[in-house]
Design a protein around this motif. Structure first.
Motif, short mmCIF file in Angstrom:
data_model
loop_
_atom_site.label_atom_id
_atom_site.label_comp_id
_atom_site.label_asym_id
_atom_site.label_seq_id
_atom_site.Cartn_x
_atom_site.Cartn_y
_atom_site.Cartn_z
N LYS A 65 0.82 -1.21 0.00
CA LYS A 65 0.00 0.00 0.00
C LYS A 65 0.86 1.26 0.00
O LYS A 65 0.55 2.24 -0.70
N ILE A 66 1.94 1.22 0.76
CA ILE A 66 2.84 2.38 0.77
C ILE A 66 3.43 2.60 -0.62
O ILE A 66 3.52 3.73 -1.13
N PHE A 67 3.84 1.48 -1.25
CA PHE A 67 4.39 1.57 -2.60
C PHE A 67 3.35 2.10 -3.58
O PHE A 67 3.65 2.95 -4.43
N GLN A 68 2.10 1.60 -3.44
CA GLN A 68 1.05 2.08 -4.33
C GLN A 68 0.78 3.57 -4.13
O GLN A 68 0.58 4.33 -5.09
N THR A 69 0.73 3.98 -2.85
CA THR A 69 0.49 5.40 -2.58
C THR A 69 1.62 6.27 -3.14
O THR A 69 1.37 7.34 -3.72
N ARG A 70 2.85 5.79 -3.01
CA ARG A 70 3.98 6.56 -3.54
C ARG A 70 3.90 6.66 -5.06
O ARG A 70 4.11 7.73 -5.63
N THR A 71 3.60 5.52 -5.70
CA THR A 71 3.49 5.55 -7.16
C THR A 71 2.35 6.46 -7.61
O THR A 71 2.47 7.20 -8.60
N LEU A 72 1.21 6.39 -6.85
CA LEU A 72 0.08 7.27 -7.20
C LEU A 72 0.46 8.75 -7.02
O LEU A 72 0.10 9.59 -7.86
N ASP A 73 1.17 9.05 -5.93
CA ASP A 73 1.59 10.43 -5.72
C ASP A 73 2.50 10.91 -6.85
O ASP A 73 2.35 12.02 -7.38
N GLU A 74 3.44 10.03 -7.23
CA GLU A 74 4.36 10.41 -8.31
C GLU A 74 3.60 10.62 -9.62
O GLU A 74 3.86 11.57 -10.37
N SER A 75 2.66 9.67 -9.91
CA SER A 75 1.88 9.82 -11.15
C SER A 75 1.02 11.09 -11.12
O SER A 75 0.90 11.81 -12.13
N LEU A 76 0.43 11.40 -9.95
CA LEU A 76 -0.36 12.62 -9.84
C LEU A 76 0.51 13.87 -10.04
O LEU A 76 0.09 14.84 -10.70
#
Length: 1069
Positions: free
Chosen positions: A310-321
């Motif tokens: 989940k942390i990895f997903q949130t980080r990837t989502l933040d980067e994509s955003l």
């Protein structure tokens, strides 16, 4: 003895048989007591062994001997010796007779060829045994007392452990041995004797013995029956105990001693049962606690993994955003700049139009209407062009963003290494746990990719990998790290995932899995379909699957349904990639079809058993997934491959103990794996030549192991200490693979689709050129209008006419534009139809190619048959010619033999003729001598003058007939016609005749001697006849002339004879 003393005696059984009157129970080597006194630990071990022996022996008089049978130690009379499980043998040196094993009831025979240590004088006794639950009945024995000696040896469970074979022995329905454990007493391949088992035989003459197993099956190697000596009753029945208080010796009978022993054993058995129950309860509690701890730890690890994900997903989502926000900012800024630019342009145009209106105020309302309509049209055109340009800019930006995203993703993968190595360790299995195997793997730093191996003692060897999985990690965790490679396949890159390790480490489980717990193969295809459905709006995918195996360096198609297996070979296509013609490619559309294909391939795979694994994979199983993709927005097409390889076991041949066909399979497996190691070594050292073609496996994986692909390796290891060498070799190989630098991966673009895109681009460029020309024309017309409008009033009428003309041209151009748009749509439809026809033509071409291949194969087979027929005919003709040549050689040999016989006969005839001539010459010489003697006597009687004249004339006249005889006999037949000559009275004529005849005789003698010289020249013998003839006759001048003419004739005859001899020599060769 009081009751209190008996109770204390029973509570302290160590005081039993403390007196020296009782014999020792276990006779080990001499000097054992002194060593035990010096070393207390060895004394404790022997104390345990003595307690074990005490528990085994139920007869106090019997004893154990940890060595083989020797004749010198046996002083009693041997009644019989049964070789259990063996044959009857007679030892001539010692007069020992070993009976055949024929007194048994039940059981089976087992034999061994291993060496038995300390086997005594007869080691063959302990190499065979009776095995199982069985009985012996010894009949026809005389009544009396006997000693029974039992011989044992552990020849089956040579590696132990203790307690694998425990059994009881009964004699005459009475237990004599209890819980016998041979391995616990002496170990493996060592003899053990139980001697002096006393038994009494009644009038029936029967000894009955029974062997019953407690744990495992009992066994016995030999039974010796000895005649017991008469033992005094006092020695047999009276035994003594020593009191601890008064030191008095108390007489104890054997019955009392047995009773006390049974009580003591009952107490010990009760205590042991209580302790075992307590131990079982404690172990059960410990097991439950351990299971609860493991469950909690697994839950914690799962929670941690979920948190990490989940942390990895949130980080990837933040980067994509963030990236999307930046992109939107750039787009909005560009859009604002463009709007400002176009607004300024529109304002300029409006100002120009106002100036035009002011200048043309005097024009009519129709001219004003036309003038107002023209800028409206320009605005519309400019607005449409602006929207089209914005759309094209957005498309370009979107494609650029996608390309950048893919480049960044590939750069991340390349920074991690194109060949990534994941290590996975299986847990200990039941057999290894029961055998007491220890784990040699240290997972303390597994999260950082470090793995420790305990090589011996406290020595620890560490390895570094990209990811290390513990036995607690499941299939989901393994595939979570391998899933990024799936997206690379869909993006157009070649990917290879293979599992390496020895047999039984879980390679097939990792790659294939089970029905409830899927492996990498199934999950990969499942994710492929999932991502393909997500990208269905922008991409179109075609997925096909092939399953094959490399078995004994031959490629086998596991999806082929034909009974006759074709020989599959690896070919290189025109584009440069490698493929296998004739391999079945199953097109799949969903996960169910994928599972059916994988099941069919796994069922067809070659599997065998060996010492390492009962169901061992005997081939390299390879799953090939072909992905063809097309970008619906850009038209880009790619063609990529995904290899999922389950390699065969990498263990050594000595460990598998393979024979026959399994040995051949193991040799081919090791050959292909060594070829893979050579390729890895060449890639690691960056060699100029990489030996891909040394094996079918490396040849197939050439596209994936090269620099244009992404590779992932699962190295599977075993935690058992028995597999330490194989584990180290697998890990060393994995470290070599991890050190390979392949360089950046390349996208596999489909060249056929590129050509189509190029044609489309050329057509679009042509259309743009035509539109640019129309735009230029419009600009030129507008310029003309502006120049004409400046003519003001003078050219007003001309301007109106020109405006009308321009309106007509505009209408025509709009009509032309509409027509061009319709033509473009028609052309696009035609292009689609042509593409479909091209696809159908390609299919037809493929069908024709297959038909041509089949025809070529059939023609090649027919040609091969014809060639074979011609070869057979040639062989037959060669055989006929050889037989003919042999017959000719035989005929030549026969002719040579006939010629030799003829020559031999001719030589014999010539020798006979020569002998006859010599004999005749001797006779003539004798006659001449007699005639000379007579003439000499007559001359003496006559006068001297007459004597002289007469001697000269008469000698000649008398010698003439003799000479003529010699000449006629030795010369040829034509000379014999003139044999009768008249006598001449005149001396002169007689002399002439004499000299002529003498010349003739000389010539004739030379003619005869010539062939003799030719015949005897080989034997180097001189001609005797010519010598004698010349010695007896005096030559004259006329005779010399005659001889010269005859010599010429004789030379010709000699040359002819030489030519004959040379021809005969040639024929003899």
């Amino acid at each position: 003895m009081d009751n209190a003393q008996i109770n204390s005696f029973l509570q302290n059984p160590e005081t039993l048989f403390h007196n020296s009157s009782i014999p020792t129970v276990f006779d080990w080597e001499k000097g054992g007591m002194t060593s035990n006194q010096d070393n207390p630990s060895s004394a404790m071990d022997e104390g345990e062994e003595e307690s074990l022996v005490d528990s085994m022996l139920c007869d106090s008089n019997s004893r154990l001997i940890p060595s083989g049978f020797s004749k010198c130690n046996c002083t009693d009379e041997i009644v019989m010796f049964i070789n259990a499980g063996g044959e009857a043998l007679n030892e001539a040196d010692s007069n020992m007779k070993f009976l055949e094993d024929s007194y048994f009831d039940g059981g089976s025979v087992i034999r061994t060829n291993e060496h038995i240590t300390e086997a005594g004088d007869y080691p063959f006794i302990y190499r065979s045994a009776r095995f199982g639950n069985f009985q012996y009945r010894l009949n026809n024995l005389l009544p009396g007392n006997y000693f029974i000696d039992l011989h044992f040896a552990e020849i089956i469970n040579t590696s132990g452990p203790k307690g694998m074979r425990v059994f009881n022995v009964y004699m005459q329905e009475e237990k004599i041995l209890s819980d016998v454990d041979i391995f616990a007493v002496v170990g493996a391949n060592k003899p053990l004797q139980v001697v002096d088992l006393r038994v009494s035989v009644k009038e029936d003459g029967l000894i009955a013995m029974g062997f019953e197993g407690v744990i495992g099956s009992p066994m016995v190697c030999g039974i010796c029956v000895r005649k017991a000596q008469n033992i005094p009753v006092t020695q047999a029945l009276q035994e003594y105990l020593k009191c601890n208080k008064c030191a008095a010796e108390i007489e104890v009978s054997s019955a009392q001693k047995k009773f006390m022993r049974t009580k003591v054993t009952d107490q010990y058995e009760k205590k042991i049962q209580e302790l075992t129950t307590q131990c079982q309860l404690k172990t059960h509690e410990c097991h439950e606690a351990w299971m609860s701890l493991t469950a909690v730890n697994e839950q914690l690890e799962k929670v941690r993994m979920e948190l990490d994900n989940k942390i990895f997903q949130t980080r990837t989502l933040d980067e994509s955003l963030r990236n999307q926000a930046e992109n939107l900012k750039d787009i909005t800024s560009r859009y604002g700049h463009d709007t400002k630019y176009w607004a300024a342009a529109v304002n300029d145009l409006q100002e120009k139009i106002k100036i035009m209106k002011n200048e043309h105020a005097q024009l009519s309302h129709e001219a004003h209407a036309c003038a107002e309509s023209i800028p409206n049209l320009n605005k519309m055109v400019t607005s449409v062009q602006a929207l089209v340009a914005q759309c094209e800019d957005l498309k370009v930006k979107y494609s650029e963003e996608q390309a950048k995203r893919k480049e960044l993703y590939n750069q991340i993968q390349e920074t991690k290494g194109n060949i990534r190595v994941f290590c996975r360790c299986r847990p200990l299995n039941k057999e290894e746990i029961s055998a007491g195997c220890a784990s040699i793997v240290d997972f303390d730093a597994a999260k950082d990719g470090d793995l420790g191996i305990l090589t011996g003692g406290f020595i620890k060897k560490s390895f570094k990998f990209d990811r290390v999985y513990t036995p607690k990690d499941d299939q989901v965790d393994v595939f979570a790290d391998a899933s990024p490679f799936v997206t690379s396949v869909l993006d157009g890159y070649n990917v290879c995932i293979f599992a390496y390790g020895q047999t039984g480490t879980g390679k097939t489980f990792t790659m294939e899995g089970t029905g409830q717990n899927r492996g990498v193969n199934y999950r990969t295809l499942e994710q492929l379909f999932q991502i393909a459905t997500e990208r269905s709006g922008t991409f179109m995918y075609n997925i096909s699957v092939s399953v094959l195996e490399v078995y004994n360096e031959q490629i086998r198609d596991l999806l082929s349904t034909s009974s006759t297996s074709k020989r599959l070979e690896i070919k290189q296509s025109a584009e440069g990639f490698h493929h296998v013609p004739g391999l079945v490619e199953a097109k799949v559309d969903n996960v169910k079809e994928v599972w059916n294909v994988l099941q069919m391939g796994s069922n067809s795979r070659a599997v065998g058993s060996n010492n390492v694994n009962e169901h061992s994979s005997r081939s390299h199983c390879m799953l090939c997934i072909m992905v063809k993709s097309k970008n619906l927005m850009t038209g880009e097409c790619t063609k990529s491959k995904l290899w999922l390889v389950d390699l065969a076991g990498s263990e050594r041949l000595a460990k598998t103990d393979a024979q026959g066909e399994r040995l051949k399979e193991a040799q081919n497996i090791n050959k292909s794996l060594s070829a893979l190691g050579d390729v890895v070594y060449a890639l690691a050292t960056k060699s100029c030549h990489i030996p891909y073609r040394n094996s079918k496996l490396t040849h197939l994986l050439q596209d994936s192991l090269g620099g244009d692909s992404k590779t992932l390796m699962f190295v599977q290891i075993s935690p058992s200490d028995r597999d330490l060498s194989e584990t180290l070799s697998s890990l060393n190989f994995a470290t070599r693979v991890r050190g390979v630098e392949l360089g950046p991966a390349k996208k596999q673009v489909d060249t056929s689709e590129l050509q189509k895109m190029k044609t489309m681009l050329e057509k679009a460029r042509q259309e743009c050129r035509s539109k640019d020309e129309s735009r230029r024309k419009l600009e030129e017309s507008l310029q003309n209008l502006e120049s004409k409008a400046k003519g003001r009033d003078q050219v007003y009428k001309g301007q109106e006419e020109k405006i009308k003309e321009l309106e007509g041209q505009l209408e025509l151009k709009t009509g032309m534009l509409n027509q061009s748009e319709k033509q473009v749509s028609q052309l696009s439809d035609r292009l689609k139809g042509r593409e479909e026809s091209c696809a159908s033509l390609q299919l037809k071409v493929k069908e024709l190619e297959t038909k041509l291949k089949e025809r070529q194969q059939s023609e090649s087979t027919s040609y091969q048959q014809k060639v074979k027929d011609l070869q057979n005919k040639l062989k037959e003709q060669i055989q006929e010619s050889e037989s003919h040549s042999l017959s000719l050689q035989l005929k030549i040999k026969e002719l040579e033999k006939k010629l030799e016989e003829k020559e031999h006969q001719e030589s014999i005839l010539l020798h006979q003729k020569v002998k006859e001539l010599e004999y005749r010459l001797k006779e003539q010489e004798q006659q001449l001598q007699h005639a000379q003697a007579r003439n000499f006597d007559e001359a003496i009687r006559a006068t001297p003058n007459e004597r002289k004249s007469r001697t000269d004339d008469e000698l000649i006249s008398e010698a003439e007939p003799h000479i003529l005889r010699t000449s006629n006999s030795s010369s040829s037949r034509p000379l014999s016609h003139g044999s009768k000559h008249p006598r001449v009275s005149a001396p002169h004529e007689t002399r002439k005749k004499r000299f002529s005849r003498i010349g003739e005789t000389e010539n004739n003698m030379v003619i005869i001697s010539a062939p003799l010289d030719n015949k005897r020249a080989r034997k180097s013998d001189p001609p005797k006849i010519a010598a004698r003839a010349v010695g007896t006759i005096k030559p004259a001048k006329e005779a010399v002339q005659g001889t010269l003419t005859h010599k010429r004739i004789n030379r010709d005859q000699l040359q002819a004879a030489k030519e004959r001899d040379s021809r005969k020599k040639i024929w003899s060769r």
